[in-house]
Design a protein around this motif. Structure first.
Motif, PDB file in Angstrom:
ATOM      1  N   CYS A 175      29.810  33.109  58.600  1.00 53.72           N
ATOM      2  CA  CYS A 175      29.581  34.553  58.455  1.00 53.72           C
ATOM      3  C   CYS A 175      30.822  35.337  58.854  1.00 53.72           C
ATOM      4  O   CYS A 175      31.212  36.304  58.179  1.00 53.72           O
ATOM      5  N   THR A 176      31.461  34.914  59.922  1.00 54.85           N
ATOM      6  CA  THR A 176      32.695  35.570  60.359  1.00 54.85           C
ATOM      7  C   THR A 176      33.774  35.429  59.286  1.00 54.85           C
ATOM      8  O   THR A 176      34.473  36.395  58.945  1.00 54.85           O
ATOM      9  N   GLY A 177      33.896  34.217  58.743  1.00 51.77           N
ATOM     10  CA  GLY A 177      34.903  33.980  57.714  1.00 51.77           C
ATOM     11  C   GLY A 177      34.673  34.787  56.462  1.00 51.77           C
ATOM     12  O   GLY A 177      35.633  35.185  55.782  1.00 51.77           O
ATOM     13  N   TRP A 178      33.418  35.041  56.133  1.00 54.68           N
ATOM     14  CA  TRP A 178      33.100  35.818  54.935  1.00 54.68           C
ATOM     15  C   TRP A 178      32.971  37.313  55.214  1.00 54.68           C
ATOM     16  O   TRP A 178      32.641  38.096  54.313  1.00 54.68           O
ATOM     17  N   GLY A 179      33.194  37.714  56.457  1.00 58.42           N
ATOM     18  CA  GLY A 179      33.125  39.130  56.803  1.00 58.42           C
ATOM     19  C   GLY A 179      31.712  39.676  56.843  1.00 58.42           C
ATOM     20  O   GLY A 179      31.512  40.884  56.623  1.00 58.42           O
TER      21      GLY A 179
ATOM     22  N   SER B 212      25.000  29.819  48.816  1.00 55.14           N
ATOM     23  CA  SER B 212      24.272  29.516  47.579  1.00 55.14           C
ATOM     24  C   SER B 212      24.918  30.213  46.387  1.00 55.14           C
ATOM     25  O   SER B 212      25.058  29.636  45.301  1.00 55.14           O
ATOM     26  N   LEU B 213      25.304  31.460  46.572  1.00 49.23           N
ATOM     27  CA  LEU B 213      25.984  32.177  45.495  1.00 49.23           C
ATOM     28  C   LEU B 213      27.317  31.537  45.161  1.00 49.23           C
ATOM     29  O   LEU B 213      27.665  31.373  43.982  1.00 49.23           O
ATOM     30  N   ARG B 214      28.055  31.153  46.168  1.00 46.55           N
ATOM     31  CA  ARG B 214      29.360  30.529  45.942  1.00 46.55           C
ATOM     32  C   ARG B 214      29.230  29.117  45.387  1.00 46.55           C
ATOM     33  O   ARG B 214      30.189  28.583  44.822  1.00 46.55           O
ATOM     34  N   ALA B 215      28.059  28.512  45.543  1.00 47.54           N
ATOM     35  CA  ALA B 215      27.809  27.188  44.962  1.00 47.54           C
ATOM     36  C   ALA B 215      27.347  27.287  43.512  1.00 47.54           C
ATOM     37  O   ALA B 215      27.085  26.267  42.875  1.00 47.54           O
TER      38      ALA B 215
ATOM     39  N   GLU C 101      32.950  27.470  55.951  1.00 53.44           N
ATOM     40  CA  GLU C 101      32.501  28.012  54.676  1.00 53.44           C
ATOM     41  C   GLU C 101      32.422  26.910  53.618  1.00 53.44           C
ATOM     42  O   GLU C 101      31.446  26.827  52.864  1.00 53.44           O
ATOM     43  N   ARG C 102      33.436  26.054  53.594  1.00 52.55           N
ATOM     44  CA  ARG C 102      33.439  24.968  52.615  1.00 52.55           C
ATOM     45  C   ARG C 102      32.322  23.974  52.896  1.00 52.55           C
ATOM     46  O   ARG C 102      31.702  23.439  51.970  1.00 52.55           O
ATOM     47  N   ALA C 103      32.063  23.720  54.170  1.00 55.25           N
ATOM     48  CA  ALA C 103      30.997  22.779  54.536  1.00 55.25           C
ATOM     49  C   ALA C 103      29.643  23.275  54.059  1.00 55.25           C
ATOM     50  O   ALA C 103      28.817  22.512  53.544  1.00 55.25           O
ATOM     51  N   LEU C 104      29.393  24.582  54.192  1.00 58.91           N
ATOM     52  CA  LEU C 104      28.119  25.136  53.755  1.00 58.91           C
ATOM     53  C   LEU C 104      27.979  25.096  52.234  1.00 58.91           C
ATOM     54  O   LEU C 104      26.924  24.732  51.706  1.00 58.91           O
ATOM     55  N   ILE C 105      29.046  25.457  51.536  1.00 55.69           N
ATOM     56  CA  ILE C 105      29.005  25.427  50.070  1.00 55.69           C
ATOM     57  C   ILE C 105      28.767  24.000  49.587  1.00 55.69           C
ATOM     58  O   ILE C 105      27.960  23.752  48.676  1.00 55.69           O
TER      59      ILE C 105
END
Length: 313
Positions: free
Chosen positions: A164-168, A40-43, A3-7
């Protein structure tokens, strides 16, 4: 964590390429585009998700609405755009053309982020190599080619699914992605694993790195070709300036000139034949370069220049 890598990937992309925080995301509902929407939203971007329903499978409208609903649940706005897939070049090409046309119409001046990953880039380079499509094809997909942005080209496909798994989130698995009738599916499922095994790993990263390096080279050559074209084109294409430059520049000038005439994606065969009118002139006749249902276009050499002529079909 993925998740952090994508953000981080989205933030880096936005800092380098975007002059606005208001973006669209092309959302299919699959893991890559769904993870991109969330990242993108979390960024810190304001996201409008555009879900294109190609209407090629039973239940596609439900899949599209589910994807849009997940985007809204994340905090994005979303819309579903239904398209009709038809046209030349087979279903894959027709679907791609319909999708990009729909995205362009719906974006309303905003950039559109696409969920292509490092794995997609590697497959694109390998397909280009196998088709003999030249250096520009081996450059793969650009991270930024206004208005299209690809923030995840440094991210592996397995990372988007894990995010996706980490974010549910529950991504949709498109059955077309496992259909061996499609060349890219066989490259993904058969060729890439074999190469990774034979070459002891790292193939996807190596292919993506090759694309980045070739992009720099191609951009430099294209810039020189643009300067030559500016001096050589005036109611046609002058031959003398082209004879003074290497073949790698000359063929780029020829290709760019053909595109300026309206020739869509001139093939290697066409470019080579027109180039021969410059570098291997033996009095050969007109070179057909394309046209439409009513008109045929051809390039001819007249004395010291090339001109384009049209004739009815």
């Amino acid at each position: 964590m993925p998740e952090r890598a994508l953000i981080a990937a989205v933030r880096t992309f936005a800092a380098h390429h975007l002059d606005t925080a208001d973006v669209c995301v092309a959302l299919s509902g699959g893991a890559d585009s769904l993870a991109l929407t969330a990242a993108s939203l979390r960024a810190g971007l304001t996201v409008h998700a555009i879900v294109v329903d190609h209407r090629l499978q039973d239940g596609s409208a439900d899949v599209a609405e589910t994807a849009a609903g997940q985007a809204r649940g994340l905090g994005a706005t979303a819309e579903v755009v239904a398209v009709t897939v038809d046209g030349d070049g087979g279903m894959e090409a027709a679907a791609r053309d319909a999708r990009y046309a729909a995205l362009d119409a719906a974006r309303r001046g905003r950039p559109v982020l696409l969920g292509h990953t490092l794995d997609d880039q590697a497959e694109t380079v390998l397909l280009g190599l196998g088709r003999g499509s030249g250096a520009r094809s081996l450059c793969g997909m650009r991270p930024w080619a206004r208005p299209w942005g690809r923030p995840l080209l440094s991210v592996r496909r397995e990372q988007t699914r894990a995010a996706c798994t980490g974010w549910g989130l529950r991504p949709w698995d498109d059955p077309h992605n496992d259909d061996p009738r499609y060349t890219r599916v066989r490259v993904r499922g058969e060729v890439m694993p074999l190469l990774e095994d034979v070459l002891a790993g790292g193939v996807a990263h190596a292919l993506a790195r090759t694309a980045s390096q070739l992009t720099d080279d191609a951009d430099a050559l294209d810039a020189i070709a643009a300067q030559v074209l500016a001096t050589a084109s005036d109611d046609g294409l002058a031959v003398e300036p082209l004879l003074a430059v290497p073949a790698a520049i000359r063929t780029r000038v020829v290709r760019a000139w053909l595109v300026s005439l309206g020739v869509r994606a001139p093939s290697h065969r066409v470019v080579s034949a027109v180039d021969a009118l410059v570098a291997d002139w033996r009095g050969q006749g007109p070179i057909a370069v394309g046209g439409d249902s009513a008109t045929r276009f051809a390039v001819v050499r007249r004395q010291d220049g090339l001109t384009a002529e049209s004739s009815p079909r």
